[in-house]
Design a protein around this motif. Structure first.
Motif, PDB file in Angstrom:
ATOM      1  N   HIS A  29       0.780  -1.236   0.000  1.00 53.30           N
ATOM      2  CA  HIS A  29       0.000   0.000   0.000  1.00 53.30           C
ATOM      3  C   HIS A  29       0.815   1.292   0.000  1.00 53.30           C
ATOM      4  O   HIS A  29       0.238   2.372  -0.129  1.00 53.30           O
ATOM      5  N   LYS A  30       2.115   1.193   0.142  1.00 51.97           N
ATOM      6  CA  LYS A  30       2.939   2.395   0.316  1.00 51.97           C
ATOM      7  C   LYS A  30       2.802   3.384  -0.841  1.00 51.97           C
ATOM      8  O   LYS A  30       2.670   4.588  -0.622  1.00 51.97           O
ATOM      9  N   ASP A  31       2.806   2.921  -2.073  1.00 57.34           N
ATOM     10  CA  ASP A  31       2.734   3.833  -3.219  1.00 57.34           C
ATOM     11  C   ASP A  31       1.416   4.592  -3.267  1.00 57.34           C
ATOM     12  O   ASP A  31       1.397   5.803  -3.516  1.00 57.34           O
ATOM     13  N   ARG A  62       0.874   8.688  -2.836  1.00 53.49           N
ATOM     14  CA  ARG A  62       0.142   9.563  -3.757  1.00 53.49           C
ATOM     15  C   ARG A  62      -0.927  10.367  -3.004  1.00 53.49           C
ATOM     16  O   ARG A  62      -1.141  11.546  -3.281  1.00 53.49           O
ATOM     17  N   GLN A  63      -1.560   9.727  -2.040  1.00 50.97           N
ATOM     18  CA  GLN A  63      -2.551  10.425  -1.215  1.00 50.97           C
ATOM     19  C   GLN A  63      -1.879  11.541  -0.418  1.00 50.97           C
ATOM     20  O   GLN A  63      -2.401  12.650  -0.308  1.00 50.97           O
ATOM     21  N   MET A  64      -0.700  11.274   0.125  1.00 51.25           N
ATOM     22  CA  MET A  64       0.022  12.277   0.908  1.00 51.25           C
ATOM     23  C   MET A  64       0.444  13.451   0.038  1.00 51.25           C
ATOM     24  O   MET A  64       0.449  14.590   0.480  1.00 51.25           O
ATOM     25  N   VAL A  65       0.799  13.189  -1.235  1.00 49.17           N
ATOM     26  CA  VAL A  65       1.157  14.280  -2.149  1.00 49.17           C
ATOM     27  C   VAL A  65      -0.045  15.201  -2.332  1.00 49.17           C
ATOM     28  O   VAL A  65       0.089  16.428  -2.307  1.00 49.17           O
ATOM     29  N   ARG A  66      -1.235  14.617  -2.488  1.00 47.00           N
ATOM     30  CA  ARG A  66      -2.443  15.446  -2.649  1.00 47.00           C
ATOM     31  C   ARG A  66      -2.736  16.227  -1.375  1.00 47.00           C
ATOM     32  O   ARG A  66      -3.081  17.405  -1.426  1.00 47.00           O
ATOM     33  N   VAL A  67      -2.601  15.598  -0.222  1.00 48.15           N
ATOM     34  CA  VAL A  67      -2.947  16.247   1.046  1.00 48.15           C
ATOM     35  C   VAL A  67      -1.913  17.300   1.430  1.00 48.15           C
ATOM     36  O   VAL A  67      -2.259  18.415   1.797  1.00 48.15           O
ATOM     37  N   CYS A  68      -0.642  16.949   1.332  1.00 45.81           N
ATOM     38  CA  CYS A  68       0.431  17.861   1.764  1.00 45.81           C
ATOM     39  C   CYS A  68       0.759  18.920   0.713  1.00 45.81           C
ATOM     40  O   CYS A  68       1.338  19.944   1.042  1.00 45.81           O
ATOM     41  N   GLN A  69       0.473  18.628  -0.535  1.00 47.23           N
ATOM     42  CA  GLN A  69       0.651  19.547  -1.654  1.00 47.23           C
ATOM     43  C   GLN A  69       2.099  19.764  -2.074  1.00 47.23           C
ATOM     44  O   GLN A  69       2.362  20.577  -2.941  1.00 47.23           O
ATOM     45  N   LEU A 115       4.764  10.635   5.050  1.00 49.15           N
ATOM     46  CA  LEU A 115       4.687   9.182   4.912  1.00 49.15           C
ATOM     47  C   LEU A 115       5.666   8.498   5.858  1.00 49.15           C
ATOM     48  O   LEU A 115       5.311   7.525   6.527  1.00 49.15           O
ATOM     49  N   ALA A 116       6.877   9.020   5.940  1.00 45.23           N
ATOM     50  CA  ALA A 116       7.866   8.423   6.844  1.00 45.23           C
ATOM     51  C   ALA A 116       7.380   8.465   8.295  1.00 45.23           C
ATOM     52  O   ALA A 116       7.482   7.483   9.028  1.00 45.23           O
ATOM     53  N   GLN A 117       6.851   9.599   8.700  1.00 44.86           N
ATOM     54  CA  GLN A 117       6.344   9.736  10.067  1.00 44.86           C
ATOM     55  C   GLN A 117       5.128   8.836  10.274  1.00 44.86           C
ATOM     56  O   GLN A 117       4.986   8.207  11.324  1.00 44.86           O
ATOM     57  N   ALA A 118       4.242   8.755   9.273  1.00 43.92           N
ATOM     58  CA  ALA A 118       3.052   7.906   9.379  1.00 43.92           C
ATOM     59  C   ALA A 118       3.448   6.447   9.518  1.00 43.92           C
ATOM     60  O   ALA A 118       2.853   5.708  10.309  1.00 43.92           O
ATOM     61  N   ILE A 119       4.466   6.024   8.773  1.00 39.41           N
ATOM     62  CA  ILE A 119       4.943   4.636   8.876  1.00 39.41           C
ATOM     63  C   ILE A 119       5.464   4.365  10.280  1.00 39.41           C
ATOM     64  O   ILE A 119       5.152   3.338  10.888  1.00 39.41           O
ATOM     65  N   LEU A 120       6.241   5.292  10.795  1.00 36.89           N
ATOM     66  CA  LEU A 120       6.784   5.131  12.148  1.00 36.89           C
ATOM     67  C   LEU A 120       5.664   5.050  13.181  1.00 36.89           C
ATOM     68  O   LEU A 120       5.645   4.152  14.036  1.00 36.89           O
ATOM     69  N   SER A 150      -6.393   2.658   4.631  1.00 40.24           N
ATOM     70  CA  SER A 150      -7.113   3.845   5.113  1.00 40.24           C
ATOM     71  C   SER A 150      -6.571   4.283   6.466  1.00 40.24           C
ATOM     72  O   SER A 150      -6.506   5.477   6.762  1.00 40.24           O
ATOM     73  N   TRP A 151      -6.155   3.326   7.287  1.00 38.12           N
ATOM     74  CA  TRP A 151      -5.610   3.633   8.621  1.00 38.12           C
ATOM     75  C   TRP A 151      -4.325   4.453   8.497  1.00 38.12           C
ATOM     76  O   TRP A 151      -4.198   5.521   9.090  1.00 38.12           O
ATOM     77  N   ILE A 152      -3.371   3.963   7.710  1.00 37.92           N
ATOM     78  CA  ILE A 152      -2.101   4.687   7.582  1.00 37.92           C
ATOM     79  C   ILE A 152      -2.313   5.996   6.816  1.00 37.92           C
ATOM     80  O   ILE A 152      -1.636   6.993   7.069  1.00 37.92           O
ATOM     81  N   GLY A 153      -3.299   6.038   5.892  1.00 38.75           N
ATOM     82  CA  GLY A 153      -3.636   7.277   5.204  1.00 38.75           C
ATOM     83  C   GLY A 153      -4.147   8.336   6.168  1.00 38.75           C
ATOM     84  O   GLY A 153      -3.789   9.511   6.071  1.00 38.75           O
ATOM     85  N   THR A 154      -4.982   7.910   7.104  1.00 40.80           N
ATOM     86  CA  THR A 154      -5.495   8.833   8.121  1.00 40.80           C
ATOM     87  C   THR A 154      -4.363   9.362   8.993  1.00 40.80           C
ATOM     88  O   THR A 154      -4.300  10.560   9.296  1.00 40.80           O
TER      89      THR A 154
END
Length: 166
Positions: A13-15, A19-26, A35-40, A57-61
């Motif tokens: 699911h990482k990719d 892509r979701q993080m690129v849209r959210v963080c801009q 993403l690195a912090q979310a993984i941790l 969805s969990w890691i996306g949130t």
């Protein structure tokens, strides 16, 4: 969820989460950091996930929350980027380590009690003098110095006790 399962599901699911993080963080760089912090954070709380199907969805949130925190604390990010640009962060070996470091600093800052957080932000991150900080917070200079000393101590202890301090 054990570490091997976490790693397998993360690879799946990482990719899409990136892509979701690129849209959210801009910004691509912010998305990488988020993403690195979310993984941790997800790895630390992997035992709370009830189903592998909910992982994406969990890691996306988690990543969205990290992006939100990053945008709400620009002074911290500016301080870290300033240090990194000038070679002051010599122990950081790659972008992932820098992202973890940023996350640790942000988390330590957010864990400060509000009476210390405001003093720390004004005096350390925004570089106001003790007098200016005291005036802005309607405190005496002695109280400001005391709170700043305590805030620095709390930050050091939190960072020493985090993954960044190991």
């Amino acid at each position: 969820m054990d570490a091997a399962t976490f790693d397998r599901v993360l690879r799946e699911h990482k990719d899409s989460v990136y892509r979701q993080m690129v849209r959210v963080c801009q910004h691509r760089e912010d998305a990488e950091d988020a993403l690195a912090q979310a993984i941790l954070l997800a790895f630390r709380a992997a035992d709370q996930l009830e189903s592998e199907a909910a992982f994406r969805s969990w890691i996306g949130t988690i990543g969205k929350r990290v992006c939100t925190r990053m945008r709400s604390h620009p002074g911290i990010l500016q301080a870290l980027e300033f240090a990194d640009d000038r070679g002051m962060v010599s122990d950081v070996s790659d972008e992932m380590d820098l992202a973890v470091l940023k996350g640790c600093v942000i988390q330590a800052y957010e864990e400060l009690p509000p009476i210390y957080r405001d003093v720390y932000r004004l005096a350390e991150l925004e570089e106001h003098s003790v007098r200016e900080t005291a005036e802005r917070l309607d405190l005496t200079e002695a109280a400001t110095k005391s709170r700043l000393l305590r805030a620095r101590e709390l930050m050091r202890n939190r960072l020493d006790g985090s993954i960044c301090g190991s």
